[in-house]
Design an enzyme around this catalytic site. Structure first.
Site, mmCIF file in Angstrom:
data_model
loop_
_atom_site.group_PDB
_atom_site.id
_atom_site.type_symbol
_atom_site.label_atom_id
_atom_site.label_comp_id
_atom_site.label_asym_id
_atom_site.label_seq_id
_atom_site.Cartn_x
_atom_site.Cartn_y
_atom_site.Cartn_z
ATOM 1 N N ASP A 1 6.697 5.936 17.297
ATOM 2 C CA ASP A 1 7.446 7.262 16.317
ATOM 3 C C ASP A 1 7.029 8.106 16.801
ATOM 4 O OD1 ASP A 1 7.703 9.800 14.111
ATOM 5 O OD2 ASP A 1 5.698 8.538 13.456
ATOM 6 N N ASN B 1 -1.594 0.087 20.326
ATOM 7 C CA ASN B 1 -1.023 0.421 18.437
ATOM 8 C C ASN B 1 -0.362 -0.051 17.990
ATOM 9 O OD1 ASN B 1 -1.966 3.044 16.374
ATOM 10 N ND2 ASN B 1 0.483 3.270 16.386
ATOM 11 N N GLU B 2 -0.959 -0.347 16.563
ATOM 12 C CA GLU B 2 -0.664 -1.793 15.743
ATOM 13 C C GLU B 2 0.154 -2.713 16.304
ATOM 14 O OE1 GLU B 2 1.402 1.293 13.307
ATOM 15 O OE2 GLU B 2 -0.537 2.267 11.863
ATOM 16 N N ASN C 1 -4.681 1.619 11.105
ATOM 17 C CA ASN C 1 -4.136 2.521 10.525
ATOM 18 C C ASN C 1 -3.777 2.158 8.867
ATOM 19 O OD1 ASN C 1 -4.943 3.573 12.715
ATOM 20 N ND2 ASN C 1 -2.367 2.698 13.304
ATOM 21 N N TYR D 1 -1.857 3.555 4.788
ATOM 22 C CA TYR D 1 -0.784 4.467 4.304
ATOM 23 C C TYR D 1 -0.872 4.203 2.946
ATOM 24 C CZ TYR D 1 -0.234 6.555 8.788
ATOM 25 O OH TYR D 1 -0.391 7.389 10.313
ATOM 26 N N TYR E 1 3.613 5.785 2.654
ATOM 27 C CA TYR E 1 4.353 4.580 2.805
ATOM 28 C C TYR E 1 4.628 3.574 2.054
ATOM 29 C CZ TYR E 1 5.128 6.537 7.354
ATOM 30 O OH TYR E 1 5.272 7.131 8.499
ATOM 31 N N GLU F 1 -6.314 5.820 10.966
ATOM 32 C CA GLU F 1 -5.485 7.014 10.933
ATOM 33 C C GLU F 1 -4.672 6.592 9.351
ATOM 34 O OE1 GLU F 1 -1.213 6.169 12.709
ATOM 35 O OE2 GLU F 1 -1.443 6.014 14.676
ATOM 36 N N TRP G 1 -4.205 11.013 10.347
ATOM 37 C CA TRP G 1 -3.109 11.331 11.049
ATOM 38 C C TRP G 1 -2.000 12.785 10.542
ATOM 39 C CZ3 TRP G 1 -2.120 9.225 15.635
ATOM 40 C CH2 TRP G 1 -1.042 9.448 16.291
ATOM 41 N N LYS H 1 2.191 15.231 9.879
ATOM 42 C CA LYS H 1 1.255 15.030 9.194
ATOM 43 C C LYS H 1 0.414 15.488 9.505
ATOM 44 C CE LYS H 1 2.424 10.249 7.479
ATOM 45 N NZ LYS H 1 3.947 9.860 7.840
HETATM 46 C C1 GCB Z 1 1.587 4.827 12.192
HETATM 47 C C2 GCB Z 1 1.752 5.184 14.183
HETATM 48 C C3 GCB Z 1 1.781 5.999 14.380
HETATM 49 C C4 GCB Z 1 3.058 7.105 13.370
HETATM 50 C C5 GCB Z 1 2.476 7.301 11.732
HETATM 51 C C6 GCB Z 1 3.428 7.588 10.573
HETATM 52 O O1 GCB Z 1 1.144 3.963 11.908
HETATM 53 O O2 GCB Z 1 0.548 4.418 14.391
HETATM 54 O O3 GCB Z 1 2.635 6.616 15.709
HETATM 55 O O4 GCB Z 1 3.339 8.332 13.468
HETATM 56 O O5 GCB Z 1 2.113 5.746 11.408
HETATM 57 O O6 GCB Z 1 3.012 8.503 10.356
HETATM 58 O O7 GCB Z 1 4.208 6.940 10.327
#
Ligand code: GCB
Length: 581
Positions: free
Chosen positions: A166, A400-401, A456, A458, A462, A493, A538, A557
């Site tokens: 992303d 990452n991830e 990370n 959300y 999400y 994040e 983030w 974000k």
């Molecule tokens: C994540 C990623 C990051 C994205 C973020 C998002 O988990 O590590 O690269 O930009 O989510 O905003 O979706």
């Protein structure tokens, strides 16, 4: 690898400025600025979506007065792969878009014009790091698998350089290009390891040199120019009486200089005396628990793209101070070296991340069967070679991830060998992590084996979108799991998009009010646990990414907009970080 230094015996010639440029399918050359990504410097759509080779060209001259010196052409980074030609001869091919490489041009004739041509490949695929998406499937949104017309469209998109991550695939000569000189007998590399013994500092050093052999001196010089320790050996251990340690902001990040002289050569390296270690649930810096406060970042700005902009870097550091932040992660690739120099000076701690992002196909494919392990390891070695002496770098992030859920054993084997390699290669033996994505953490064998657990998450964005009460309980439920793992954990994040200037009385998604409420909700859960070693919302600022149905003009974000205007969340975080420790 030493950063090019200009001093009384070494010269640095900058090759930054206007170069000539063409897309490989064009005959005519146009002008371009270096260092900067090529994508935003022109007006045609092609510059944004281009997939393939581009060429950069300029002439250069090494002045007569430098005759007899070693001359090294240094690229701080070219994204992603590069071929360097001088006067029509291929001098070097380099793989990887975020680390420096050098070409020895010592034999070059002085005083005459030479042509430097750099062929740059911006293509990403399953064998580059970061990973490109070869299937044509959208990274954001659903591509309705099975619908014939959509499948037809996807097959036509294959190979069109879609990122599996992303952020926008900004490419080109993103960082500075220089020629630097050294005498023929020269200082090749330096490794420093520091420790603290009561009121004293201990500096273990190892200097490699090349050349005829001759007088050598290693001196430690204080900020007041006094020599506090010295030795004539290439390798050794020195004591600094009454040391002034390098401390994270807002305390003093005191810098010493290692002044090395060898034959006619001189190199001066700034360093700090500090320690980093893990003890129980804490990351200790100079023996004291350190709480990481600071957002993940990107190298991103409207015109330069991912091109280095030291003015912006400095402004960002000042905004980090304004936020009462003390650290950040170089998500999702190593940054320009000047950023680490600023952090050394300003006491900002850095989690230094490899460009290993996108090793995740949602279970559709096993990323560990792609055969990227060797390449990944070589990038790790290059990163450590570049950044090993920075006091600001306190942890390595291997990537990452990645997918740790669908192929748990393969994931473990892959990441564990990198984890061991990082410990083996880093003279300072810093803690090592890998940043885990939102997946079924109960299946993940890898994340819990890292020195620090970085996750990370959300919840409320999400997943469980918009429902912050339920999101809070989901995060709490998960943290109960990690509490039992018994390691320091950083929420590396968490965030919500906020369109700058979008407000709503009832805080709903995409408003600035929701972003604040989201961060408050997640922080209220973090505050319940003592094994949390840090919070990294983030993102620092809004940034550009590939277009898609979930991205309205980029990822929003940021605590700041892309032009660094604070959103409401920036004021909230600033207040919180005044006191949270
Ligand atoms: C994540 C990623 C990051 C994205 C973020 C998002 O988990 O590590 O690269 O930009 O989510 O905003 O979706």
């Amino acid at each position: 690898m030493l950063y090019p230094e200009e001093n009384k015996v070494r010269t640095v010639l900058s090759l930054d400025g206007i170069w000539e440029f063409r897309f490989a399918d064009e005959d005519t050359w146009r002008q371009i600025y270096v260092p900067a990504s090529f994508n935003n410097q022109f007006t045609e759509p092609k510059a944004r979506s281009y997939c393939g080779i581009v060429e950069y060209r300029r002439s250069f001259v090494v002045p007569f007065c430098l005759k007899g010196q070693r001359c090294i052409l240094r690229f701080d980074s070219v994204t992603h792969n590069a071929e360097v030609h001088v006067d029509g001869n291929l001098m070097k091919s380099h793989r990887g878009g975020f680390l420096p490489f050098e070409v020895d041009v010592s034999g070059i004739e002085c005083g005459v014009n030479h042509v430097l041509l750099v062929r740059v490949d911006n293509r990403i695929n399953n064998h580059t790091l970061p990973i490109g998406n070869e299937t044509g499937t959208a990274f954001f949104g659903s591509d309705n698998p099975g619908i014939p017309s959509v499948e037809h469209g996807k097959s036509r998109l294959q190979g069109s350089n879609l990122p599996n991550f992303d952020f926008f695939n900004y490419a080109g000569i993103n960082r500075s290009v220089r020629i630097y000189t050294t005498p023929q007998s020269f200082i090749e590399d330096v490794s420093l390891v520091t420790s603290i013994d009561g009121d004293d500092g201990i500096v273990k050093y190892d200097v490699s040199t090349s050349g005829c052999g001759g007088p050598f001196l290693f001196e430690v010089v204080g900020e007041d120019c006094s020599i506090v320790a010295s030795s004539k050996n290439h390798k050794g251990c020195l004591r600094i009486k009454g040391v002034r340690t390098w401390n994270p902001w807002p305390w003093e990040p005191y810098l010493y200089t290692a002044r090395i002289t060898y034959c006619d050569d001189l190199y001066e390296l700034r360093f700090g005396v500090r320690t980093v270690e893990i003890s129980g649930h804490s990351v200790l810096v100079n023996g004291r628990p350190f709480y990481f406060k600071g957002p993940g970042k990107h190298e991103d700005s409207p015109i330069r793209g991912r091109g280095v902009d030291q003015c912006l870097s400095l402004k960002d550091i000042n905004l980090l101070h304004w936020l009462n932040a003390n650290s950040f992660r170089t998500s999702h690739y190593p940054y320009d070296e000047t950023m680490y120099q600023l952090c050394d000076r300003e006491g900002i701690l850095v989690v230094d991340e490899l460009p290993a992002v996108g090793l995740n196909f949602g279970g559709a494919k096993n990323p560990y069967k792609l055969g990227n392990g060797e390449y990944h390891r070589s990038l790790l070695e290059e990163l450590i070679a570049r950044d090993k002496n920075h006091p600001c770098v306190v942890m390595w992030s291997l990537g990452n991830e990645p997918d740790t859920e669908h192929f748990p054993e393969d994931a473990y084997d892959y990441w564990h060998s990198l984890y061991l390699a990082a410990h083996e290669k880093d003279p300072q033996n810093r803690p090592v992590t890998m940043v885990c994505c939102q997946n079924d953490y109960t299946k993940d064998l890898t994340t819990k084996t890292m020195d620090v657990v970085c996750i990370n998450r959300y919840y409320g964005w999400y997943n469980l979108a918009g429902n912050l009460e339920i999101a809070k309980s989901a995060l709490e439920e998960e943290l109960e799991f990690w509490r039992r793992v018994d390691k320091p954990l950083i929420l590396s994040e968490y965030g919500a998009d906020a369109i700058p200037g979008m407000h709503s009385i009832v805080p709903e998604m995409f408003s600035e009010e929701f972003q604040v409420e989201y961060l408050k909700a997640m922080n209220s859960i973090l505050d319940k646990y003592d094994f949390i070693a840090g919070e990294q919302p983030w993102n620092f600022a809004d940034f550009d990414t590939q277009q898609g149905p979930m991205r309205a003009g980029g990822n929003h974000k940021g605590l700041f907009s892309r032009d660094r205007t604070p959103k409401m969340a920036a004021y909230y975080v600033r207040e919180r970080w005044k006191t949270v420790m």
